[in-house]
Design an enzyme around this catalytic site. Structure first.
Site, PDB file in Angstrom:
ATOM      1  N   GLY A 137       0.833  -1.204   0.000  1.00  0.00           N
ATOM      2  CA  GLY A 137       0.000   0.000   0.000  1.00  0.00           C
ATOM      3  C   GLY A 137       0.865   1.251   0.000  1.00  0.00           C
ATOM      4  O   GLY A 137       0.572   2.234  -0.689  1.00  0.00           O
ATOM      5  N   THR A 138       1.952   1.186   0.745  1.00  0.00           N
ATOM      6  CA  THR A 138       2.894   2.314   0.794  1.00  0.00           C
ATOM      7  C   THR A 138       3.428   2.630  -0.602  1.00  0.00           C
ATOM      8  O   THR A 138       3.480   3.793  -1.011  1.00  0.00           O
ATOM      9  CB  THR A 138       4.069   1.968   1.736  1.00  0.00           C
ATOM     10  OG1 THR A 138       3.546   1.734   3.046  1.00  0.00           O
ATOM     11  CG2 THR A 138       5.108   3.076   1.770  1.00  0.00           C
ATOM     12  N   CYS A 140       2.342   2.273  13.136  1.00  0.00           N
ATOM     13  CA  CYS A 140       3.628   2.864  12.784  1.00  0.00           C
ATOM     14  C   CYS A 140       4.122   3.784  13.893  1.00  0.00           C
ATOM     15  O   CYS A 140       5.302   4.045  14.017  1.00  0.00           O
ATOM     16  CB  CYS A 140       3.517   3.674  11.494  1.00  0.00           C
ATOM     17  SG  CYS A 140       2.439   2.929  10.294  1.00  0.00           S
ATOM     18  N   SER A 179      -4.027  -2.408  -0.348  1.00  0.00           N
ATOM     19  CA  SER A 179      -3.002  -3.282   0.198  1.00  0.00           C
ATOM     20  C   SER A 179      -3.586  -4.654   0.509  1.00  0.00           C
ATOM     21  O   SER A 179      -4.645  -4.762   1.128  1.00  0.00           O
ATOM     22  CB  SER A 179      -2.399  -2.675   1.462  1.00  0.00           C
ATOM     23  OG  SER A 179      -1.466  -3.569   2.020  1.00  0.00           O
TER      24      SER A 179
END
Ligand SMILES: *Cc1c(COP(=O)(O)O)cnc(C)c1O
Length: 380
Positions: A71-72, A325, A199
């Site tokens: 996804g990042t 995160c 993602s």
């Protein structure tokens, strides 16, 4: 000890059916999809099947899905890809203050290279203001990137209105839909979305694979140079087993979306009502209605969330304080800051996110343990 998993926004357990689909592509079907012989063509076929499964999930054409590593990466590719391709038209990008770091850090990176970024405010429920969006648009605005649903507080943004605004000004609209896909009905064509990030590991598929939908009339600059995979947009030999698993996961969430949403909402509502009515000094963060079905975020006054999470961990419970995160950083979440959570509440926020594998019995266990742990910590 059993594991009670309530962190489905951080990642999800891979479904057995997904693993079963993947296994042949680790063993006998190991061909490189770019190879001409049938072993290679089998891998290619498997990727194309997965591409269709992803396209069906969000209502686009098969050729508008690009497989990437996460996804990042999808977020980076969308934002930098549009920025570099269109920098001669303009260098202004609009996003929001509550985006995932994949978007925020991509924007900060571009800022260092002379792009200008407007970070929209959000209200106390986490919604952007459409008037502020309209007023932020300039002659040189090339991209609007606003997340579909927030990973910490679950707020679902008014995506169709944002997309409509972008379209009326001829500006490309990208949305990070990593949390929304599989939890909200999405039709990118009806919703006028130009680009959308997904993602795999957030929808019961394997980690390390994602997808970017790019409407076929849009061109981006690639940022990996190499082979001509993914229509020469994303060089790298494809992660065939990962893509196959991602496709199966997409097909499975698509076939059971209404049930899934209903089930998660029930578990979430049951949990939230119990917690806020039985534990004093609690407060819900985020929106009430336009919210991801499985997301809860509750602040416990005078509690430090990491203390509570460690107490819960002793009972086998996995939950989160803010975003995964940020979990090791002592700084309060940028999302809770942006919605204006007051200082006595901001450090005691616990995100509990429900998923397909959760049961009501597990939620009872969770409620009981939170009640006991909060009492214990407050009496210390
Ligand atoms: C998890 C997440 C990402 C990052 O996806 P990865 O595949 O883990 O890199 C991006 N945006 C949001 C909203 C997320 O929740």
């Amino acid at each position: 000890m059993s594991i009670y998993y309530f962190d489905n926004s951080a990642t999800t357990k891979v479904k057995k059916e997904v693993i079963d689909e993947m296994i042949p592509y680790f063993s006998e079907e190991y061909g490189n999809p770019s190879s001409i012989y049938s072993l290679g063509r089998n891998s290619k076929k498997a990727i194309e099947k997965a591409r269709k499964q992803l396209a069906d999930l969000i209502g686009c054409k098969k050729n508008e899905i690009y497989f990437v590593g996460s996804g990042t990466e999808a977020d980076n590719m969308a934002i930098k890809g549009i920025a570099y391709k269109n920098q001669y038209k303009g260098k202004h990008i609009i996003t929001s203050k509550i985006e995932h770091l994949a978007v925020l850090e991509s924007c900060k990176f571009l800022e260092k290279q002379g792009f200008e970024i407007t970070y929209l405010n959000v209200d106390k429920n986490g919604f952007i203001d459409l008037n502020e969006l309209r007023n932020s648009i300039r002659e040189d605005t090339i991209l609007i990137s606003i997340m579909f649903a927030n990973n910490e507080i679950g707020t679902i943004e008014p995506i169709e209105d944002i997309a409509e605004t972008a379209k009326s000004k001829n500006i490309i609209f990208h949305t990070d839909a990593v949390q929304a896909v599989g939890n909200v009905k999405i039709d990118v064509k009806k919703m006028n979305i130009d680009m959308l990030s997904i993602s795999s590991h957030k929808i019961y598929g394997p980690k390390g694979v994602g997808a970017l939908y790019i409407s076929e009339n849009i061109e981006i600059e690639k940022f990996l140079n190499g082979g001509h995979q993914e229509k020469n947009i994303r060089a790298s030999t494809e992660n065939v087993p990962g893509i196959v698993g991602f496709g199966k996961a997409a097909e499975m969430v698509n076939s059971d979306l209404d049930n899934h949403i209903r089930k998660l909402k029930e578990l979430k509502n049951y949990y939230v009502e119990n917690i806020i009515t039985t534990i004093p000094d609690t407060k819900i963060n985020g929106a009430v209605n336009a919210r991801l079905p499985g997301n809860s975020n509750i602040s416990f006054k005078n509690i430090n969330s990491s203390d509570l999470l460690l107490e819960l961990d002793n009972s086998g419970i996995c939950a989160s304080g803010g975003s995964a995160c940020n979990s090791k950083e002592p700084t309060p979440s940028h999302v809770l800051n942006a919605i204006g959570v007051e200082s006595e509440w901001i450090n005691g926020a616990i995100r509990v996110t429900f998923g397909d594998f959760n049961t009501k019995e597990e939620v009872d266990y969770l409620i009981k343990n939170i009640a006991e742990s909060v009492k214990k910590l407050r009496n210390q």
